[in-house]
Structures are given as C-alpha cells and as structure tokens.
Write a protein that holds these residues in place. Sequence first.
Motif, PDB file in Angstrom:
ATOM      1  N   GLY A  23       0.796  -1.222   0.000  1.00  0.00           N
ATOM      2  CA  GLY A  23       0.000   0.000   0.000  1.00  0.00           C
ATOM      3  C   GLY A  23       0.824   1.265   0.000  1.00  0.00           C
ATOM      4  N   TYR A  24       2.161   1.146  -0.185  1.00  0.00           N
ATOM      5  CA  TYR A  24       3.005   2.326  -0.248  1.00  0.00           C
ATOM      6  C   TYR A  24       2.799   3.043  -1.581  1.00  0.00           C
ATOM      7  CZ  TYR A  24       5.691   0.310   3.670  1.00  0.00           C
ATOM      8  OH  TYR A  24       6.096  -0.208   4.871  1.00  0.00           O
ATOM      9  N   THR A  25       3.125   4.315  -1.600  1.00  0.00           N
ATOM     10  CA  THR A  25       3.177   5.061  -2.855  1.00  0.00           C
ATOM     11  C   THR A  25       4.583   4.905  -3.427  1.00  0.00           C
ATOM     12  OG1 THR A  25       1.540   6.657  -2.074  1.00  0.00           O
ATOM     13  CG2 THR A  25       2.916   7.308  -3.935  1.00  0.00           C
ATOM     14  N   VAL A  26       4.667   4.464  -4.677  1.00  0.00           N
ATOM     15  CA  VAL A  26       5.961   4.114  -5.256  1.00  0.00           C
ATOM     16  C   VAL A  26       6.164   4.855  -6.574  1.00  0.00           C
ATOM     17  CG1 VAL A  26       7.436   2.247  -6.090  1.00  0.00           C
ATOM     18  CG2 VAL A  26       5.858   1.834  -4.173  1.00  0.00           C
ATOM     19  N   GLY A  27       7.292   5.531  -6.673  1.00  0.00           N
ATOM     20  CA  GLY A  27       7.693   6.123  -7.937  1.00  0.00           C
ATOM     21  C   GLY A  27       8.389   5.069  -8.771  1.00  0.00           C
ATOM     22  N   VAL A  28       7.778   4.712  -9.899  1.00  0.00           N
ATOM     23  CA  VAL A  28       8.302   3.671 -10.786  1.00  0.00           C
ATOM     24  C   VAL A  28       8.885   4.382 -12.010  1.00  0.00           C
ATOM     25  CG1 VAL A  28       7.739   1.606 -12.132  1.00  0.00           C
ATOM     26  CG2 VAL A  28       6.594   2.018  -9.935  1.00  0.00           C
ATOM     27  N   PHE A  29      10.203   4.576 -11.999  1.00  0.00           N
ATOM     28  CA  PHE A  29      10.855   5.364 -13.052  1.00  0.00           C
ATOM     29  C   PHE A  29      11.928   4.532 -13.743  1.00  0.00           C
ATOM     30  CE2 PHE A  29       8.580   8.609 -10.975  1.00  0.00           C
ATOM     31  CZ  PHE A  29       8.566   9.745 -11.771  1.00  0.00           C
ATOM     32  N   ASP A  30      12.018   4.701 -15.067  1.00  0.00           N
ATOM     33  CA  ASP A  30      12.985   3.944 -15.857  1.00  0.00           C
ATOM     34  C   ASP A  30      13.202   4.681 -17.168  1.00  0.00           C
ATOM     35  OD1 ASP A  30      13.814   0.630 -15.617  1.00  0.00           O
ATOM     36  OD2 ASP A  30      14.236   1.683 -17.479  1.00  0.00           O
ATOM     37  N   ILE A  31      14.288   4.369 -17.848  1.00  0.00           N
ATOM     38  CA  ILE A  31      14.563   4.993 -19.140  1.00  0.00           C
ATOM     39  C   ILE A  31      14.011   4.184 -20.301  1.00  0.00           C
ATOM     40  CG2 ILE A  31      16.806   3.848 -19.475  1.00  0.00           C
ATOM     41  CD1 ILE A  31      17.856   6.480 -20.661  1.00  0.00           C
ATOM     42  N   SER A  32      13.679   2.916 -20.045  1.00  0.00           N
ATOM     43  CA  SER A  32      13.421   1.965 -21.120  1.00  0.00           C
ATOM     44  C   SER A  32      12.005   1.993 -21.677  1.00  0.00           C
ATOM     45  CB  SER A  32      13.702   0.547 -20.623  1.00  0.00           C
ATOM     46  OG  SER A  32      12.774   0.209 -19.603  1.00  0.00           O
ATOM     47  N   GLY A  33      11.069   2.565 -20.923  1.00  0.00           N
ATOM     48  CA  GLY A  33       9.653   2.440 -21.288  1.00  0.00           C
ATOM     49  C   GLY A  33       8.991   1.276 -20.584  1.00  0.00           C
ATOM     50  N   ASP A  34       9.791   0.375 -20.001  1.00  0.00           N
ATOM     51  CA  ASP A  34       9.221  -0.779 -19.302  1.00  0.00           C
ATOM     52  C   ASP A  34       8.510  -0.389 -18.021  1.00  0.00           C
ATOM     53  OD1 ASP A  34      10.184  -2.537 -21.221  1.00  0.00           O
ATOM     54  OD2 ASP A  34      12.062  -2.905 -20.154  1.00  0.00           O
ATOM     55  N   GLU A  35       8.718   0.858 -17.566  1.00  0.00           N
ATOM     56  CA  GLU A  35       8.038   1.307 -16.351  1.00  0.00           C
ATOM     57  C   GLU A  35       6.521   1.360 -16.514  1.00  0.00           C
ATOM     58  OE1 GLU A  35       8.843   4.927 -18.865  1.00  0.00           O
ATOM     59  OE2 GLU A  35      10.021   3.188 -18.219  1.00  0.00           O
ATOM     60  N   LYS A  36       6.046   1.275 -17.749  1.00  0.00           N
ATOM     61  CA  LYS A  36       4.598   1.388 -17.992  1.00  0.00           C
ATOM     62  C   LYS A  36       3.813   0.235 -17.408  1.00  0.00           C
ATOM     63  CE  LYS A  36       5.253   4.220 -22.124  1.00  0.00           C
ATOM     64  NZ  LYS A  36       5.110   4.325 -23.594  1.00  0.00           N
ATOM     65  N   TRP A  37       4.497  -0.832 -16.965  1.00  0.00           N
ATOM     66  CA  TRP A  37       3.781  -1.949 -16.325  1.00  0.00           C
ATOM     67  C   TRP A  37       2.972  -1.475 -15.116  1.00  0.00           C
ATOM     68  CZ3 TRP A  37       4.352  -2.956 -11.192  1.00  0.00           C
ATOM     69  CH2 TRP A  37       5.506  -2.485 -10.546  1.00  0.00           C
ATOM     70  N   ALA A  38       3.406  -0.369 -14.488  1.00  0.00           N
ATOM     71  CA  ALA A  38       2.785   0.077 -13.244  1.00  0.00           C
ATOM     72  C   ALA A  38       1.693   1.123 -13.454  1.00  0.00           C
ATOM     73  CB  ALA A  38       3.853   0.636 -12.316  1.00  0.00           C
ATOM     74  N   GLU A  39       1.429   1.481 -14.698  1.00  0.00           N
ATOM     75  CA  GLU A  39       0.484   2.578 -14.933  1.00  0.00           C
ATOM     76  C   GLU A  39      -0.920   2.295 -14.417  1.00  0.00           C
ATOM     77  OE1 GLU A  39       2.313   4.876 -18.834  1.00  0.00           O
ATOM     78  OE2 GLU A  39       0.845   3.278 -19.148  1.00  0.00           O
ATOM     79  N   HIS A  40      -1.287   1.020 -14.328  1.00  0.00           N
ATOM     80  CA  HIS A  40      -2.635   0.680 -13.872  1.00  0.00           C
ATOM     81  C   HIS A  40      -2.772   0.744 -12.362  1.00  0.00           C
ATOM     82  CE1 HIS A  40      -0.485  -3.063 -13.088  1.00  0.00           C
ATOM     83  NE2 HIS A  40      -1.452  -3.380 -12.251  1.00  0.00           N
ATOM     84  N   HIS A  41      -1.664   0.816 -11.645  1.00  0.00           N
ATOM     85  CA  HIS A  41      -1.708   0.720 -10.186  1.00  0.00           C
ATOM     86  C   HIS A  41      -1.976   2.104  -9.582  1.00  0.00           C
ATOM     87  CE1 HIS A  41      -0.879  -0.503  -6.111  1.00  0.00           C
ATOM     88  NE2 HIS A  41      -0.656  -1.749  -6.514  1.00  0.00           N
ATOM     89  N   ARG A  42      -2.969   2.191  -8.727  1.00  0.00           N
ATOM     90  CA  ARG A  42      -3.376   3.501  -8.216  1.00  0.00           C
ATOM     91  C   ARG A  42      -2.332   4.134  -7.298  1.00  0.00           C
ATOM     92  NH1 ARG A  42      -5.624   3.418  -3.067  1.00  0.00           N
ATOM     93  NH2 ARG A  42      -5.859   1.355  -2.119  1.00  0.00           N
ATOM     94  N   ASN A  43      -1.445   3.340  -6.711  1.00  0.00           N
ATOM     95  CA  ASN A  43      -0.430   3.893  -5.813  1.00  0.00           C
ATOM     96  C   ASN A  43       0.906   4.129  -6.508  1.00  0.00           C
ATOM     97  OD1 ASN A  43      -2.177   3.944  -3.692  1.00  0.00           O
ATOM     98  ND2 ASN A  43      -1.351   2.163  -2.651  1.00  0.00           N
TER      99      ASN A  43
END
Length: 263
Positions: A31-51
């Motif tokens: 339930g933490y708020t997480v900054g999911v950052f990457d250069i590759s574009g693979d970070e988009k896996w987390a776009e659906h997650h509200r946190n």
Amino acid sequence: MTSRATQKCIFISGAGRGIGRSTAEKFLARGYTVGVFDISGDEKWAEHHRNAIVGNLDVTDPGQWEAALDQFVRETGRLDVLINNAGILYGTSFEDGSFEQDSTLVDVNVKGVLFGSRAALPHLKTSKGQLVNICSASAIYGTPDMATYSATKFAVRGITEALEVEWEPFGIDVKAVWPLYVATGMLDDVRTDGTDRMGIRLTAEKVADEVVACVDHTQGRITKVHFPAGLQAKALYYASSVGAPFLNRFINAKLTTKRKIRL
C-alpha cells in the motif's frame, strides 16, 4: 500536492524490470506510494496501479533527476526513501571491453547514484528519510571479467559509506544492498568463469525481499550499513571482514576464475 500518500513514499530508479520492478511490486503490495521510473519504457507496467507514480528517467541527467523527484514530491507531499537501483554491466575480460563500455558503466552506475543522491538530499532532509543504494558483492573484492562493473560498485560502496556518516546529522539513514549474480535480463548474455563456478542462484524477488528488509530495518546501538543478499553474498561479505587480505584475494580468485592462481 495530492493526498494519495498514506504510507511511505518510495522512489525507485530502474524500476521497469528486474530487481527494480520486483522491489516496486513488493512495496505497492504493502500500500506504499511508489515512484516507478525507468529509461526503457518498461516502467509502464505500473500505470494501472493507483499507488504508482510512473515516469521516464535517464539517471545520467541531473536535470531529469531533479524534475522527476520534484514531480514525485508534488504528488505525494514527501520523499521517504530513494532507492538508487538503475545499473548496467558488461561481462568480459577487460582486454575485450572498450572505452565506450567503460564510460557508459561509469555514467549509469556511478554518476546515476551521485546525481540521484544529490537531487534527493533536500527532500530526504525534510522527511528524515532513507537512501538505499543497490551495490554488489563485486565490491567485496575486484571481480575478474567484470573489472569495470566491479569498480563502479566499489564506488557505490564508497558513496554509501561516506554519506551514511555525512548525512547522519540530518537524520537520514543511508544503506546498501549487496546481491551476487542475479537471474535478470542484465545477465542474459553474460557468461564468465564466476557465473559458471558460482552459478546464478539469486532471483530478483529474493533481492527485493532484502531491499524491503533493509528499508524496514531500524538502527540499533550498532549501525548497520551493508545488507548482503543471498547466502553466497553473505558468506563472502562476512568472511572478507575477518580474513587476511591475501586470503580474501585467493578465495575470490578461486571462485571467479578457472585460471591457476598462486596463494
């Protein structure tokens, strides 16, 4: 600033895949708020997650670091933990490497950690938060066929140890996690004497568990800075702290090369 952050706010670089993604998934599950950052574009896996707060980040660019962290803090209200995870490697003899490969590794693995730490400092001073650097067991003793990578991780070790002391008056806790060979995409095309002899036994999930334990760790009377991940890394790390230098050299060489090594 939004009110989305109800628990720890954790920013992870290189969170598109591998250790970074597994770590992000574990903190999101809490339930933490997480900054999911990457250069590759693979970070988009987390776009659906509200946190999750998702973004693109080139860790070799100080301006992008400042912009990404400012964005994160605007949305969350604070930064509790920065995890400097982004990293790359090449595994071959030093002779077969190149100037370009050396430069790229230093840019990502060393400058990326320095720039992230510097950009995060004002936010971590406010929160009295944590800086966690992903180091490597290759920082215990120089690793043959990974000389440049090993050197960059020695640098990460030095950065961690220096800032742990320097930032203590600010109330900032600085630590490092030390995995050995991990079964991620980074090692897909890498084969060295070390990977052959010791095997690639760690999973990204196991390392992520150690990162979570590192973040959860509360310092006692004796400060703990380094967190080796996995049995092999733990054995090598603690053995190196009590072994004679010549013995550490010999053990490391026997484990990481098939060449005949003198004692």
